[in-house]
Design an enzyme around this catalytic site. Sequence first.
Site, PDB file in Angstrom:
ATOM      1  N   ASP A  10      43.348  47.401  49.691  1.00 34.64           N
ATOM      2  CA  ASP A  10      43.675  46.359  48.707  1.00 34.64           C
ATOM      3  C   ASP A  10      44.792  46.777  47.765  1.00 34.64           C
ATOM      4  OD1 ASP A  10      42.064  44.138  49.132  1.00 34.64           O
ATOM      5  OD2 ASP A  10      40.326  45.116  48.235  1.00 34.64           O
TER       6      ASP A  10
HETATM    7  C1  BGC Z   1      40.233  48.684  43.685  1.00 33.50           C
HETATM    8  C2  BGC Z   1      40.008  48.474  45.127  1.00 33.50           C
HETATM    9  C3  BGC Z   1      39.415  47.122  45.325  1.00 33.50           C
HETATM   10  C4  BGC Z   1      40.289  46.073  44.674  1.00 33.50           C
HETATM   11  C5  BGC Z   1      39.741  44.691  44.864  1.00 33.50           C
HETATM   12  C6  BGC Z   1      41.085  47.581  43.138  1.00 33.50           C
HETATM   13  O1  BGC Z   1      41.276  47.772  41.788  1.00 33.50           O
HETATM   14  O2  BGC Z   1      40.832  49.924  43.506  1.00 33.50           O
HETATM   15  O3  BGC Z   1      39.184  49.474  45.670  1.00 33.50           O
HETATM   16  O4  BGC Z   1      39.322  46.866  46.682  1.00 33.50           O
HETATM   17  O5  BGC Z   1      40.468  46.365  43.338  1.00 33.50           O
HETATM   18  O6  BGC Z   1      39.176  44.126  43.776  1.00 33.50           O
HETATM   19  C1  NOJ Z   2      37.007  47.949  48.122  1.00 34.36           C
HETATM   20  C2  NOJ Z   2      37.069  46.565  48.639  1.00 34.36           C
HETATM   21  O1  NOJ Z   2      35.833  45.909  48.444  1.00 34.36           O
HETATM   22  C3  NOJ Z   2      37.423  46.561  50.126  1.00 34.36           C
HETATM   23  O2  NOJ Z   2      37.536  45.242  50.585  1.00 34.36           O
HETATM   24  C4  NOJ Z   2      38.688  47.327  50.338  1.00 34.36           C
HETATM   25  O3  NOJ Z   2      38.951  47.349  51.725  1.00 34.36           O
HETATM   26  C5  NOJ Z   2      38.597  48.724  49.780  1.00 34.36           C
HETATM   27  N1  NOJ Z   2      38.201  48.681  48.398  1.00 34.36           N
HETATM   28  C6  NOJ Z   2      39.902  49.504  49.898  1.00 34.36           C
HETATM   29  O4  NOJ Z   2      40.865  49.031  49.047  1.00 34.36           O
END
Ligand code: BGC
Ligand code: NOJ
Length: 819
Positions: free
Chosen positions: A487
């Site tokens: 993400d």
């Molecule tokens: C986090 C990710 C997460 C994303 C979605 C980011 O701030 O680091 O792990 O998947 O937010 O909300």
């Molecule tokens: C947490 C999110 O819930 C997931 O969808 C994502 O793939 C990982 N973080 C990595 O960014």
Amino acid sequence: MRYGYFDDQHHEYVITQPDTPLPWINYLGSEAYFGIVSNTAGGYSFYRDARLRRITRYRYNNVSLDCGGRYIYVRDNDTGEFWSPSWQPTRHELEGYTCRHGLGYTVIGSTYKGIEAQTRYFVPLGESLEIWQLTLTNQREESANLSVFSSIEFCLWDAQDDATNFQRNFSTGEVEVEDGVIYHKTEYRERRNHFAFFACSEELAGFDTQRDVFLGPYRGWDNPVAVERGRSFNSVARGWAPMGSHHVRVTLKPGETRQVIFLLGYHENPRDQKFDPPGSQRINKQTVKPVIGKYLNKDNVDAAFEALCAYWDRLLGIFEVETPDVHTDRMVNIWNPYQCMVTFNLSRSASLFESGIGRGVGFRDSNQDLLGFVHMVPERARERILDLAATQLETGGAYHQYQPLTKRGNDEIGSSFNDDPLWLILSVAAYLKETGDWSILDELVVYENQPGTEKPLYEHLQRSLRYTLDRLGPHGLPLIGRADWNDCLNLNTFSEVPGESFQTITGKNGKVAESVFIAGLFVLAAEEMASMARERGLTDEAQLYHDEAATMEVTVLKHGWDGEWFLRAYDYLSRKVGSHECDEGQIFIEPQGFCILAGIGLCDGQAEEALAAVKERLATPHGIILQQPAYSQYYLHLGEISSYPPGYKENAGIFCHTNPWIMIAEAIIGHGDQAHDYYLRINPSAREAISEVHRCEPYVYAQMIAGRDAPTHGEAKNSWLTGTAAWNYVAITQWILGIRPTYAGLQIAPVIPSDWSEFKATRVFRGVTYHIIVKRAGKGNTVSLTVDGKEITGNVVPVFGDGKTHQIEIIIGEEVQEL
Ligand code: BGC
Ligand code: NOJ
């Protein structure tokens, strides 16, 4: 250092010291009513949606830590002294404090000056209420004259509004107290048809429902004036902060034991039968009273608890193993499937790291979660698949999240995470292999929740695949969109505004930046579609998908191979990301795992090479790091990934979700020792001994362990709600132990450590129970297989469909082969 121990026989983790490094939590509830409960009774409850139907209040990130909970006070009426048997909130020095976190229940107890008090918290199956079953025992030589006070603080339903909109909320709170039951009915007079109730099995000496009367001005939960003086105020909340507290007097002879039951629940009435008498403003209690009556009875409570334990025994009985390694057994048999069920129920909404306000049910997350629970609750997996597919867009794209109450896509987040749709193919394939229920593909499912747009689920999957093919970039690799699995790899965002959401802002048009990760995922998904089509007799279509996969594989090897490992992406200016040519972020874990999972690079040695690079550059004793070198500064063209300090989260943290992909990849190339070694590095039970470093719960996976660039290397964060649960379960059960559902039957292809001479497993698959024994004769991973004493060719046990029990024996041979 340990703060407790595993009680494997009872499926419990027993915490023996209340001041754990962080609150160590558990979850209550399995269907609609849920709660978080910490080892010192902190936490909160909600009905279905942690944001919109919050029942009790909790103060996240508060001082003191873990503030708000299901608190019970015991008071010695002869001395005036009072304490909390769960340690919080009064924090007295207790004797024999234990918290037993079990499957769907928690028991917290202690002894103080000869008074033993133990509370069992759980949610009965099929009910929207939680039970606090308090057992008091007098171990003194003389009688004890005690008072018990319960306490919870009601949330005014919408947790976000409750924490912010004080100008209104301080005037809306309302309760009713009738026959000793406290009813919380804020907004019931208008558009809500639901209320909460808090009941007690004993005759009350008093009650309170106005928080600030119960506590007294400027006091905290550690020192409520009502408890201090030993008498409730019988306060009735009008606005401000409604709460619930019962006061019960208990006299215990020496050695005597008594139980007090408290019930906290949620109830809905039909809109036209809300009030009793009709036309009044009083809650109609006709349908809730029988429920309350039932569970204020100790025998019914005990029976409900037995039923809950039986439910979990049945779920865990579907797959059990006995291996030479205690950490493997404990996680596979108890905690990992349990965590998978929790991620299924809660998605990423409510934990100590997710406030219950911010996140709906993730499309990508839920499809992956399904891989870990489909064998336990296939009917609910089916329903989840259909819910997810119904939020899909007609383009094949997907809303990134939906809200559990409405099941509608979340507009604030929108779509265009270009990996999202492909995960649906993986979850449906897993469902089909587990159940053989092909009818799901013919289910008519709407797009974007719009009636009239119904198409068979199979067409949704076709569109998912097409979505990638319609969005290829300059190298023929999939365009990344807002982000892919990572993400935080926001190659089109270019955000310079503080606080802007990296994931929802579109800075650039997105026609250039490409993802090698999505390419790997695409190959895997296209091959799944090919097998699915083949199984349905659609040979030409199957060939087509296979050809698409093959073309993408060629593209990956041409434009996505960096020489020693797979490249991660091309950025907005078509520059490489995750290449040895980069100054930072030269190698990323995700494409190494996923490309190999998809079978890319198996023939010409790239897979071996990539895994060697992972071992050399990314592996640490605490797990495998996401990328190296860490980004040392913020890069506009990379986005959120470079916003984190080095070593945390996606910027070179050990993002545990990705580690099992490497374990699977190692298993695929026949490296059982390496696969299991990686498995143990992040296995929570194996890390229990360093709890002071790990800090999160030793019984569940955390999303992240700080990487080696972080000063706190080895420290875990974001425990419980993470795709790590499902993927580790898949890695250990299906690839290392090698017991995999396929269309044709149960495949058994173990790639286990070389010093394991044997393991046993029981697997219930399509109504048949398989008792499996695997014995090692040679050092390799080829197998010979006998079913009920008869040798069969290959490594797939056919689907018998006879509902019986079968004995499977596997002998591991000398040779090593790629899977
Ligand atoms: C986090 C990710 C997460 C994303 C979605 C980011 O701030 O680091 O792990 O998947 O937010 O909300
Ligand atoms: C947490 C999110 O819930 C997931 O969808 C994502 O793939 C990982 N973080 C990595 O960014």
